[in-house]
Design a protein around this motif. Structure first.
Motif, PDB file in Angstrom:
ATOM      1  N   VAL A 107       0.862  -1.188   0.000  1.00  0.00           N
ATOM      2  CA  VAL A 107       0.000   0.000   0.000  1.00  0.00           C
ATOM      3  C   VAL A 107       0.896   1.234   0.000  1.00  0.00           C
ATOM      4  CG1 VAL A 107      -1.660   1.338   1.310  1.00  0.00           C
ATOM      5  CG2 VAL A 107      -1.917  -1.150   1.148  1.00  0.00           C
ATOM      6  N   GLU A 108       0.636   2.151  -0.924  1.00  0.00           N
ATOM      7  CA  GLU A 108       1.436   3.367  -1.008  1.00  0.00           C
ATOM      8  C   GLU A 108       0.570   4.562  -0.618  1.00  0.00           C
ATOM      9  OE1 GLU A 108       3.208   3.760  -4.834  1.00  0.00           O
ATOM     10  OE2 GLU A 108       4.098   1.729  -4.810  1.00  0.00           O
ATOM     11  N   VAL A 109       1.109   5.375   0.300  1.00  0.00           N
ATOM     12  CA  VAL A 109       0.391   6.562   0.767  1.00  0.00           C
ATOM     13  C   VAL A 109       1.253   7.781   0.500  1.00  0.00           C
ATOM     14  CG1 VAL A 109      -0.663   7.735   2.723  1.00  0.00           C
ATOM     15  CG2 VAL A 109      -0.817   5.229   2.536  1.00  0.00           C
ATOM     16  N   TYR A 110       0.645   8.791  -0.182  1.00  0.00           N
ATOM     17  CA  TYR A 110       1.321  10.057  -0.441  1.00  0.00           C
ATOM     18  C   TYR A 110       0.461  11.164   0.156  1.00  0.00           C
ATOM     19  CZ  TYR A 110       3.790   7.165  -3.850  1.00  0.00           C
ATOM     20  OH  TYR A 110       4.523   6.181  -4.451  1.00  0.00           O
ATOM     21  N   ASN A 111       0.919  11.731   1.255  1.00  0.00           N
ATOM     22  CA  ASN A 111       0.114  12.713   1.986  1.00  0.00           C
ATOM     23  C   ASN A 111       0.732  14.103   1.871  1.00  0.00           C
ATOM     24  OD1 ASN A 111      -1.772  13.898   3.749  1.00  0.00           O
ATOM     25  ND2 ASN A 111      -0.362  13.638   5.472  1.00  0.00           N
ATOM     26  N   ASN A 112       0.007  14.975   1.230  1.00  0.00           N
ATOM     27  CA  ASN A 112       0.423  16.378   1.158  1.00  0.00           C
ATOM     28  C   ASN A 112      -0.645  17.280   1.770  1.00  0.00           C
ATOM     29  OD1 ASN A 112       2.492  18.148   0.451  1.00  0.00           O
ATOM     30  ND2 ASN A 112       1.470  18.759  -1.445  1.00  0.00           N
ATOM     31  N   GLY A 113      -1.583  16.644   2.507  1.00  0.00           N
ATOM     32  CA  GLY A 113      -2.659  17.398   3.136  1.00  0.00           C
ATOM     33  C   GLY A 113      -2.791  17.015   4.592  1.00  0.00           C
ATOM     34  N   TYR A 114      -3.995  16.546   4.979  1.00  0.00           N
ATOM     35  CA  TYR A 114      -4.264  16.210   6.365  1.00  0.00           C
ATOM     36  C   TYR A 114      -4.848  14.798   6.421  1.00  0.00           C
ATOM     37  CZ  TYR A 114      -3.919  21.272   6.971  1.00  0.00           C
ATOM     38  OH  TYR A 114      -3.490  22.573   6.968  1.00  0.00           O
ATOM     39  N   LEU A 115      -4.239  13.941   7.251  1.00  0.00           N
ATOM     40  CA  LEU A 115      -4.760  12.600   7.506  1.00  0.00           C
ATOM     41  C   LEU A 115      -5.019  12.486   8.997  1.00  0.00           C
ATOM     42  CD1 LEU A 115      -5.454   9.647   6.849  1.00  0.00           C
ATOM     43  CD2 LEU A 115      -3.001   9.120   7.077  1.00  0.00           C
TER      44      LEU A 115
END
Length: 619
Positions: A107-115
């Motif tokens: 699973v790949e996660v790219y977060n540039n916001g809010y999690l």
């Protein structure tokens, strides 16, 4: 030798689901999606892009696809990312999971916001598979005090050596850090309840609003595992609900026709109530408006009556622009209307305690009835005493009244075309006459707004100045006592004065500044001829005495022409020669009025001067 190169296109077989841009909606609502087809809660090999503010009240599970959050996705349950799933949160994007978060291998996660994950945070599978990138603007908040995070370099962005020192020594913040962040206020608006079970395997429900108002729609959402047979789940929404019961996962839109506390029950397999809760239904806000009208332009006072709320807003476009707002009785506003204008005005009643309102369902039609129109002919005048006919033109009503004092006394009335009246004036009199035009169907009128100024001008009193006896051959000039707009003498000349050396009848017609006409005449005679100053009188009354005009000696001048004129210079008798002393003072068989007349005896055939004089007819 031929070389054949085959180009093989790799076609992406993933399904595509895209939300409507800038829409606030529910995952399971077809209106939230661009193609009006909402995706299932379990997606395999599907790509999803969220551009609006989407809420899901069911667990979501993705496998071998791509989930991109451009705006906001709030999951009131759990999120599972199976193998080969890619999660992207764009800059400014928000993903909030109130239940558990679970990810598996690759699973790949790219977060540039809010999690934000409020439940348990678990990463399963081999450490060196998949990745988690927290980009330059990315922020992660985990409420789980012991999250399960893979131990590999690809997950270093989530490493934490001191949970209380975010972000310096911890790649994620906790609930306290979230409250101090840019989205802390937004998260708190979700009414997150730590004691509530947001687990996918729990059976629960929630309602769209904390405040339910009568006759307003409230939506109930099932929270829990939807892999079971939905026919097993039975709802009872309480007294006064429409519908009162339902089966399945929903969501269900329910309206209540009565106020009070409602007991909501969710049962499974008809065996037991697995969730029970109370909701409060508040009274609906009511008010009433009445259609109204006015004549012509002006103001209308509109009152909202029977108001059960505390605030009333008025609008011409159902709230896009507020026309007026009132917070106390009487709930009244004023509306300005142009002549002939028609508008709908809407009223919103609000209960400031419960927040209930009538949703702009009450309105009134306000009409400005066109003012009856008419036009009186332009201001006019007459010369001397007489009568003037006044006409009201272009009348749009059915009745016209005429008055000298705007209605105190009615001078005349007309009920059909032509709308006329006749006004008699004495010489020199001036009056203003007003007209009232009435539409007998609507009762509207023009309020005496049309009028005409009528004047009787005095007839010019003309007087020729000069000697009437010519005693020598010198010229004599005659002029008028007053000055006028135009002149016309008996010989056609138009000068202000007239010069002559002959015995004759002088006549002048004038027009003054009011275009009224006047005239005068005088008789010029020679003083050196016998009998020149004689005044003739006769009485043509048929008594046999002095019935004819006798000119002594006229029989000696048979070629002499005899003519008689009235004071206006009009010829009333003419004899071309051989006068027989037989004129009886008549014209065309009718006796002339008693008066003095001018006579002229033309001796030009004898090379003699003409004789001018005055003859008087008596009866």
């Amino acid at each position: 030798m031929y070389i054949i190169i085959a180009f093989i296109s790799i076609i992406d077989s993933h399904s595509q689901f895209i939300t409507v841009d800038n829409r606030t909606g529910i995952w399971s609502d077809t209106l939230s999606w661009a193609d009006f087809d909402y995706p299932d809660t379990y997606l395999d090999s599907a790509d999803v892009e969220c551009f609006g503010y989407i809420s899901s009240y069911r667990c979501l599970r993705f496998n071998n696809g791509r989930l991109v959050i451009h705006d906001t996705l709030v999951i009131y349950s759990g999120l599972t990312l199976d193998n080969n799933e890619i999660l992207e949160i764009d800059s400014g994007g928000v993903l909030i999971v109130l239940g558990d978060y679970l990810s598996r291998n690759q699973v790949e996660v790219y977060n540039n916001g809010y999690l934000v994950v409020a439940g348990e945070f678990t990463m399963l599978g081999v450490d060196n598979q998949g990745l988690f990138r927290n980009m330059s603007f990315g922020e992660v908040y985990l409420f789980d005090s012991t999250p399960e995070i893979k131990r590999d370099i690809e997950y270093a962005d989530l490493y934490c050596t001191s949970p209380d020192n975010y972000p310096a020594q911890c790649g994620y913040g906790n609930e306290t850090d979230l409250n101090n962040s840019n989205i802390g206020r937004f998260f708190n608006s979700l009414n997150y309840d730590p004691g509530f079970m947001y687990d996918c395997n729990a059976f629960n429900f929630t309602v769209s609003s904390e405040v339910i108002c009568m006759n307003d729609a409230a939506t109930f959402y099932f929270l829990g595992n939807t892999d079971n047979d939905e026919a097993l789940y039975v709802w009872n929404f309480g007294e006064g609900a429409e519908p009162e019961t339902a089966t399945g996962f929903g969501p269900f839109e329910v309206m209540y026709n009565s106020e009070g506390t409602k007991n909501i029950q969710l049962s499974r397999d008809s065996l037991a109530v697995i969730k029970e809760d109370l909701v409060e239904v508040f009274p609906a806000v009511t008010l009433s408006l009445s259609d109204t009208s006015l004549c012509g332009e002006g103001k209308v006072a509109l009152t909202a009556q029977n108001v059960t709320g505390h605030v009333v807003y008025f609008s011409l476009d159902m709230g896009a622009t507020l026309f007026d707002s009132l917070y106390t009785m009487p709930y009244q506003t004023e509306i300005n209307l142009e002549d002939g204008e028609e508008i709908n005005i809407y009223a919103l009643g609000i209960d400031t305690i419960t927040g209930c309102n009538n949703h702009w369902t009450d309105s009134a039609r306000i009409i400005s009835i066109l003012t009856p129109q008419m036009q009186i002919i332009s201001d006019t005048g007459i010369c001397g005493e007489g009568a003037v006919t006044l006409t009201a033109q272009n009348v749009t009503g059915q009745t016209v009244y005429f008055s000298l004092d705007m209605g105190t006394t009615i001078y005349d009335s007309s009920f059909a075309a032509p709308y006329q009246t006749e006004i008699s004036l004495a010489e020199g009199e001036e009056i203003i006459i007003h007209a009232l035009c009435i539409d007998t169907i609507t009762g509207c009128n023009n309020n005496w707004s049309d009028s005409s100024h009528i004047t009787s001008f005095s007839v010019p009193q003309v007087q020729i100045i000069g000697d009437t006896i010519l005693c020598n051959d010198d010229d004599e000039t005659y002029y008028l006592e007053d000055t006028y707009l135009s002149y016309e003498w008996h010989d056609g000349s138009t000068a202000p004065d007239y010069t002559t050396d002959r015995a004759e009848l002088i006549y002048v017609s004038v027009v003054d500044d009011n275009y009224c006409e006047g005239f005068d005449s005088i008789l010029l005679r020679y003083c050196d001829k016998p009998g020149e100053e004689e005044v003739f009188t006769f009485t043509p009354n048929g008594d046999g005495i002095n019935d004819y005009w006798i000119i002594k000696g006229i029989e000696n001048y048979p070629l002499a022409k005899v003519m008689v004129f009235d004071k206006a210079g009009r010829k009333v008798y003419n004899c071309a020669g051989n006068y027989q002393n037989n004129w009886d003072g008549s014209k065309n068989g009718s006796t002339l009025p008693l008066d003095s007349y001018y006579f002229l005896i033309d001796y030009s055939s004898y090379n003699l001067r003409n004789t001018l004089g005055i003859i008087t007819i008596l009866h």
